[in-house]
Motif scaffolding. Structure first.
Motif, short mmCIF file in Angstrom:
data_model
loop_
_atom_site.label_atom_id
_atom_site.label_comp_id
_atom_site.label_asym_id
_atom_site.label_seq_id
_atom_site.Cartn_x
_atom_site.Cartn_y
_atom_site.Cartn_z
N GLY A 163 -18.36 4.20 -32.68
CA GLY A 163 -17.71 2.86 -32.59
C GLY A 163 -18.20 2.10 -33.61
O GLY A 163 -18.76 2.51 -34.70
N LEU A 175 -12.31 12.30 -34.67
CA LEU A 175 -11.63 11.41 -33.85
C LEU A 175 -10.10 11.50 -34.37
O LEU A 175 -9.91 11.25 -35.67
N VAL A 245 -5.64 9.93 -27.76
CA VAL A 245 -6.35 10.17 -28.60
C VAL A 245 -7.16 11.63 -28.53
O VAL A 245 -7.07 12.10 -27.27
N ARG A 247 -10.56 14.19 -29.61
CA ARG A 247 -11.93 14.04 -29.88
C ARG A 247 -12.42 15.42 -30.07
O ARG A 247 -12.52 16.31 -28.99
N HIS A 273 -21.29 5.71 -20.99
CA HIS A 273 -20.19 4.94 -21.04
C HIS A 273 -18.93 5.19 -20.10
O HIS A 273 -19.12 6.33 -19.56
N PRO A 276 -11.91 4.35 -21.61
CA PRO A 276 -10.93 3.41 -21.28
C PRO A 276 -9.64 3.80 -20.96
O PRO A 276 -8.86 2.99 -20.19
N GLN A 277 -9.09 5.00 -21.30
CA GLN A 277 -7.81 5.16 -21.25
C GLN A 277 -7.48 5.58 -19.90
O GLN A 277 -8.20 5.39 -18.94
N PHE A 346 -7.84 12.36 -24.48
CA PHE A 346 -7.95 11.00 -23.84
C PHE A 346 -6.48 10.57 -23.82
O PHE A 346 -5.81 10.26 -24.69
N ALA A 382 -12.18 -3.19 -26.08
CA ALA A 382 -12.90 -2.13 -25.63
C ALA A 382 -13.63 -1.53 -27.00
O ALA A 382 -14.66 -1.29 -27.22
N ARG A 391 -16.82 -2.86 -19.51
CA ARG A 391 -15.85 -3.17 -20.25
C ARG A 391 -14.70 -3.87 -19.46
O ARG A 391 -13.94 -4.93 -19.68
C1 LIG Z 1 -18.44 1.76 -28.71
C2 LIG Z 1 -17.09 2.44 -28.76
C3 LIG Z 1 -16.64 3.87 -29.08
C4 LIG Z 1 -15.30 4.04 -28.24
C5 LIG Z 1 -14.88 2.69 -28.27
C6 LIG Z 1 -16.12 1.62 -28.05
C7 LIG Z 1 -16.18 1.91 -26.44
C8 LIG Z 1 -15.74 3.24 -25.84
C9 LIG Z 1 -15.50 4.23 -26.83
C10 LIG Z 1 -14.75 5.22 -26.40
C11 LIG Z 1 -14.89 6.13 -25.36
C12 LIG Z 1 -13.86 7.21 -25.02
C13 LIG Z 1 -12.99 7.59 -26.45
C14 LIG Z 1 -12.86 6.61 -27.50
C15 LIG Z 1 -12.20 7.05 -28.52
C16 LIG Z 1 -12.17 5.34 -26.62
O1 LIG Z 1 -11.03 5.00 -26.75
O2 LIG Z 1 -13.42 4.43 -26.18
C17 LIG Z 1 -14.33 6.09 -27.68
C18 LIG Z 1 -14.42 4.93 -28.91
C19 LIG Z 1 -14.91 5.43 -30.36
O3 LIG Z 1 -15.66 6.53 -30.32
O4 LIG Z 1 -14.53 4.93 -31.11
#
Ligand SMILES: C=C1C[C@]23C[C@H]1CC[C@H]2[C@@]12CCC[C@@](C)(C(=O)O1)[C@H]2[C@@H]3C(=O)O
Ligand SMILES: O=C(O)CCC(=O)C(=O)O
Ligand SMILES: [Fe+2]
Length: 404
Positions: A163, A175, A245, A247, A273, A276-277, A346, A382, A391
């Protein structure tokens, strides 16, 4: 106390600072500066960076003395409770997709755990193996080549940063955007020099098959919940505009960890964590690491099974079921000897989709636990959050406005 760190060739362990903590430094020619313990600055960011980076430059201006062993910051607190209680053993629900009557079990798994394993899934093994071998080839290629597909913004190749807000993990990943966007090319494609299209093809075949299975599962769930139509959930993933998405995570072995494992310590691969999907579908090789948080507050290790899929409820599905289904907290711990490779689909809705409890699911006097929001709004929030943040918290209805 001063330590001259010039010309270190390997990872070194030092025990030089007053609190007696040991710490590690990477093999990095750029670390040719003097550390002084009089300049104690407790910045976790820098500690972890120094610990995990074998390749990243650390600017002299950011160099600080370290008062605690950096590897400690990657250790996870051991669970005090035990999950192998002999009277009530907790095991992950296993859903046999060749038995449609399993839909009752499916709903129960989403309510009790937000997590289950799927067997007899019909996803062709050849698609799984082809993509896996291409992914392994990619992660085993030189860093300079992999970096051509990065940094992830948010799509592309990422290494240890997760992130945009300072989360770290012992992981490398790709990703990829699955949203149909004209002129959009995934950043990784150009990296596969011999045949760039082949990788995209392998992703498409795999994702198409996994998405089909996922939609069947979502339809079984809708059926069992007696919703107005079987496709209330699946149509969101099948929509042209579905914001899904994909990954691929690669957790390299961490040999430095070996001595610490003896004391039961664990290193963060991917911090705790929720996704979010709507739903996440994971397939990994046979290396363990995935853990889910049980209601008891205890982390349970998920035994790996490369022939099956592991599925978890995402935040959006929790909202659409007004909290009946649980978006499970999960994490991955690194392994000292074996690498772990996981591929996750996801499934997300279109950006403009309203995420709200389904009316046909609500009892007559039942209030929505959540405020109204679109997937775009939730996704934006998110991606601005930290990995372990709650979140959904800011989207919850509080006691005063539930009746509206
Ligand atoms: C710190 C982060 C990293 C996020 C966004 C945010 C909070 C949740 C993580 C995830 C988790 C699920 C896949 C992803 C692609 C998603 O949609 O949320 C991830 C994303 C990332 O790895 O960029
Ligand atoms: O790599 C894994 O096994 C799980 C990682 C994960 O939870 C994620 O990418 O959201
Ligand atoms: Fe996840």
């Amino acid at each position: 106390m001063m330590s001259d760190l010039a010309g270190q060739r390997r990872w070194h362990k030092y025990t030089p600072i007053e609190d007696g903590g040991s710490w590690f430094l990477p093999n990095n020619n750029h670390l040719s500066h003097t550390f002084s313990s009089s300049k104690h600055i407790n910045i976790l960011h820098i500690h972890t960076y120094i610990l995990i980076s074998k390749t990243t430059l650390i600017q002299p201006s950011t160099m600080v003395a370290i008062s605690k062993p950096p590897i400690e910051h990657f250790f996870l607190k051991p669970c005090k409770q035990t999950n192998n209680n002999h009277h009530h053993p907790t095991s992950i629900p296993i859903i046999d997709l060749s038995k449609p009557e399993s839909k009752h079990q499916l709903v129960k798994a989403c309510q009790d755990f937000g997590f289950f394993k799927v067997i007899n899934h019909q996803v062709p093994l050849q698609f799984i193996n082809k993509l896996e071998s291409k992914a392994i080839k990619f992660f085993n290629s030189p860093l300079s080549l992999k970096q051509k597909a990065g940094p992830p913004d948010p799509f592309g190749y990422g290494n240890k940063h997760l992130g945009q807000n300072g989360d770290f993990g012992w992981v490398e990943y790709l990703l990829l955007n699955l949203k149909h966007e004209p002129n959009h090319k995934n950043p990784t494609i150009s990296v596969f020099e011999d045949n760039p299209e082949e990788f995209q093809c392998a992703v498409n075949d795999y994702v198409t098959a996994v998405k089909k299975m996922t939609c069947e599962i979502l339809e079984l769930l809708a059926d069992e919940l007696k919703l107005q139509s079987r496709n209330v959930f699946s149509k969101l993933l099948l929509d042209e505009q579905s914001d899904s998405v994909f990954r691929v995570n690669y957790y390299p072995p961490c040999p430095e960890l070996q001595e610490h494992e003896l004391t039961g310590k664990k290193l963060i691969g991917f911090g705790e964590h929720t996704d979010p999907q709507i739903i996440s579908v994971l397939r990994s090789n046979n290396t363990s690491g995935l853990e889910i948080l049980l209601k008891t507050g205890c982390w349970m290790s998920v035994p790996p099974d490369s022939t099956s899929f592991f599925i978890n409820v995402g935040d959006s599905l929790q909202v659409m079921t007004n909290g009946r289904f649980k978006s499970v907290k999960h994490r991955v711990v690194a392994n000292s000897l074996k690498s772990r490779l996981s591929m996750i689909y996801f499934g997300g809705p279109p950006l403009n989709e309203k995420i709200a409890p389904l009316p046909s699911l609500m009892e007559s006097d039942e209030a929505s636990l959540y405020k109204e929001f679109t997937w775009f709004e939730y996704k934006k929030s998110a991606f601005n959050s930290r990995l372990s943040d709650n979140r959904l918290g800011s989207f919850e209805n509080n006691q005063h406005n539930v009746s509206s």
